[in-house]
Each structure stands twice: as C-alpha cells, then as structure tokens.
Design an enzyme around this catalytic site. Structure first.
Site: not given
Length: 399
Positions: A213, A229, A251, A300, A340
């Site tokens: 970040r 996201f 989101d 993300d 991720c």
C-alpha cells in the site's frame, strides 16, 4: 511415552527439505496409544528420528511438525521460546503498532495465526493440536508484550474458517476473556482505520499488504485513481493521503464500502476519496464504455482459487480483470495488480498478466515486484507460506 509414527520408504520429502507437513499417505505405521491432537515422535522408515509434531487422523495433513528435535518436550519453555522469537523478529522487520505476530508454519507454530491491532489480539486456530495449546500461547504472548510496555486489553477469536471442518473441528468466533468494543482504531503508514475484528473479513484487516500500500503512494500525487476490490479502502486511502486528485474505490460488499467511507472521514479524505458498492467485473466494462481513463488502477481481488482443481478458472478471472484494468489506464499510467492465492503461482500469475497485455495491445514496463509484508514471512520449503504476488507496471500503448 509419545507414540511413534514411522514414514514409508521414500516419503517425507517435504519435511526433510524444511517443511512442516506430513500427509496421511506418507505414513507406514503408528506405534503406541495416541489421541488426535497429541504430540507424536516421527521416524523415517529406517528409524532415524525426524522430530515431533501433533497428529490428527481427521485431516489429510496427518502431522504438523513442531520441532526437528525428537527429544524436545513441547512444554511451556519451548512455547515461550517460539513466541519470543516470533515477536523479536517483528520488532526488527515491521512496524509493530499493527502486525501479524504469529504466522503459523512460518513461525514454527503450525496452524496458528495471531494478529495485533493496536492493543487487541485476534486469533485464528486452524489445527487441532495447536488449538489445545492456544490459551497457553496467548498468555505467554501477553506476558512477552508486557515486557515491552504493551498491554493487551482484549483477545478475539476468529476461528470461523471452513478449513476447520477438515480437521474435525467446529467453526468458532467469540471473545477469549472479557468482552470489549470490537471496532478497533489502528494506524498504518500514517493512515487511520477502524478495524471490525468481529465481522470483518478474515481477522478484520489485511496486514499482508502493509508496504505494498505504501509503495503506490509515490505514483498517486495529483492522479485520478481507481481502486478495485477496495475492501475497507486501504489502497484508496493511501492514494488519497499521497495527494491524489480523486480516488474511486469499488467493492461488492456494502459493509466494506460503509467501513471504507467511515475510514475516509476518519482521515479527512471524504472530499477526494469516494466508494461505491458494485461488482467490479460489471463496473469496469461500463467505465470503459463511458470513455473513462485513470492515471493509476489498483487491482486487489480476493483469492479466485483456493484449490489446485480450480486454477484454470481462476486464471481466466485474473486475465479478465487485468485486461479490463489495463484498458482503463491512460497511456503511460500505472497498474498495480496482485494475487493472494497460493495456488496461483508466480509463474502462472505472470503469464496471465502477459497474456492480458498482449490481448489488449498494451506494453508493460515493470516498476517492481513485491510479495507479502515481512510479518508474513515466507518459509522456504513450506510453499503454503508464499501466497501474495504484487506487481506495479507502467502501461504503454503500442505505437
């Protein structure tokens, strides 16, 4: 006496190379009386001692290793050594105001995660053997933190992941000790957040992106930024604090958007950082059709795959989202994109991004490649500890 588990000839390659797991099909025999969750001694096929771990016959991961020393008792002194080593490592490598203090196998405490949010601990226990030791480990951690003048006012357990059922355990969430306000204010990279440790995703906040970040901030001064996201707004707020002209965070969770909006107000950024509740896969084509362009696009997404069997479908999802994201970046602008998922390997993720760029006739100049924050250490030979892949590219039109 502890029971003895003997491996089949030719098995145990993961453990012998430094990993922590022994699978059910690697075991030749179990000698002695043993209950699930008990500590056992592990021998190679020829009787050579490999160490100690805890067994669970409900799980395909039959044994999780605690030590390479077969003579080591898993007692209070041993646990204190493990916890102290984990904390001393964090003090050297990260800002400890909020950080992951214990990261399972990578801290040699398999199946256990403990996150520190200011003066609150959030615990996730995913294996039966470590669950039995959980209360003792938490007490020891609180004592070690107190030595540094850090007083923990509350502990909350978030052992509500479905994977617990594969260990023959019930899913659970709730206070460990006295109740407290589960909306906890933290500060990371100079940005303030309210972390909902009770209802937020995972343990309430994704600490693994801490320095990723921070890395996008230098690109965002005066920029028009799209953060996809966004969860509770962490990349968006870093962009806003870095001086972005405008930031749109997206989101699919209304709870996440509400929390992100509150976090923007908390940081005095509500005039420049806005959030909408939309499906990213639906919104990006709409923005493209409207002719929108951004200086910086951040992707993300959640893990599109949590198993090897669904990797091909996940790759299509990552290709689609990166393709759409690149189309929205101005010529010479920047794309930050990540995965991720442990099963989306570095090689496959890189190949997928390359295919997306080729399909939309974009040329990528790599600014940097990053992984998870150091408080989520990658233990070599324990592949499951390496999961976060993070790229920053400059996106250039082919001309």
């Amino acid at each position: 006496m502890s029971a003895i588990v003997t491996l089949k000839k030719g098995e145990g390659r993961t453990v012998k190379s430094g990993g922590a797991w022994i699978f059910d099909n690697e075991i030749a025999s179990v000698t002695g009386s043993v209950d699930d969750g008990d500590i056992v001694i592990v021998h190679d096929f020829d009787g050579y001692p490999l160490g100690r771990g805890f067994i669970n016959r409900n799980s395909k991961i039959r044994i999780r290793m605690m030590t390479r020393n077969a003579g080591q008792e898993i007692d209070e002194e041993f646990l204190r050594m493990r916890v102290r080593n984990a904390w001393e490592y964090r003090k050297k490598t990260v800002d400890t105001g909020c950080c992951r203090v214990v990261f399972g196998e990578a801290d040699f405490l398999p199946g256990l995660v403990i996150d520190k949010f200011s003066d609150v601990l959030v615990v996730e226990s995913l294996a039966l053997g470590i669950d039995r030791l959980k209360a003792k480990i938490i007490r020891i951690l609180k004592e070690i933190l107190a030595e540094d003048g850090i007083w923990i006012r509350g502990v909350y357990e978030r052992s509500d992941a479905k994977v617990r059922e594969q260990e023959g355990m019930e899913r659970y969430k709730g206070f460990l000790g006295d109740a407290f306000d589960t909306n906890v204010e933290i500060e990371e990279n100079g940005v303030k957040y309210i972390v909902d440790v009770e209802n937020g995703q995972k343990t309430g906040f994704f600490l693994d992106q801490k320095y990723n970040r921070q890395s996008i901030r230098r690109l965002c001064s005066g920029a028009k930024v799209l953060d996809c996201f966004t969860h509770t707004g962490s990349f968006a707020l870093n962009a806003g604090q870095a001086g972005a002209a405008s930031v749109l965070g997206v989101d699919a969770s209304q709870l996440g958007v509400d929390q992100a909006t509150e976090n923007a107000r908390l940081n005095g950024l509500e005039d420049r950082v806005k959030f909408v509740c939309r499906d990213v896969f639906e919104l990006l084509p709409e923005l493209e059709a409207q002719g929108e362009k951004f200086d910086v696009v951040i992707l993300d997404p959640p893990a599109f795959t949590k198993s090897r069997s669904s990797v091909k479908n996940a790759a299509r999802g990552y290709r689609e989202i990166n393709l759409r994201g690149m189309k929205l970046v101005k010529d010479g602008g920047y794309l930050a994109t990540c995965s991720c998922s442990h099963f989306m390997t570095y090689e496959l993720f890189t190949q997928t991004i390359h295919q997306a760029a080729r399909d939309v006739h974009k040329r990528l100049r790599q600014v940097e490649f990053r992984t998870q924050s150091p408080d989520h250490p990658i233990l070599w030979s324990a592949d499951e500890s390496y999961y976060l892949k993070f790229y920053i590219f400059q996106v250039c039109d082919e001309k």
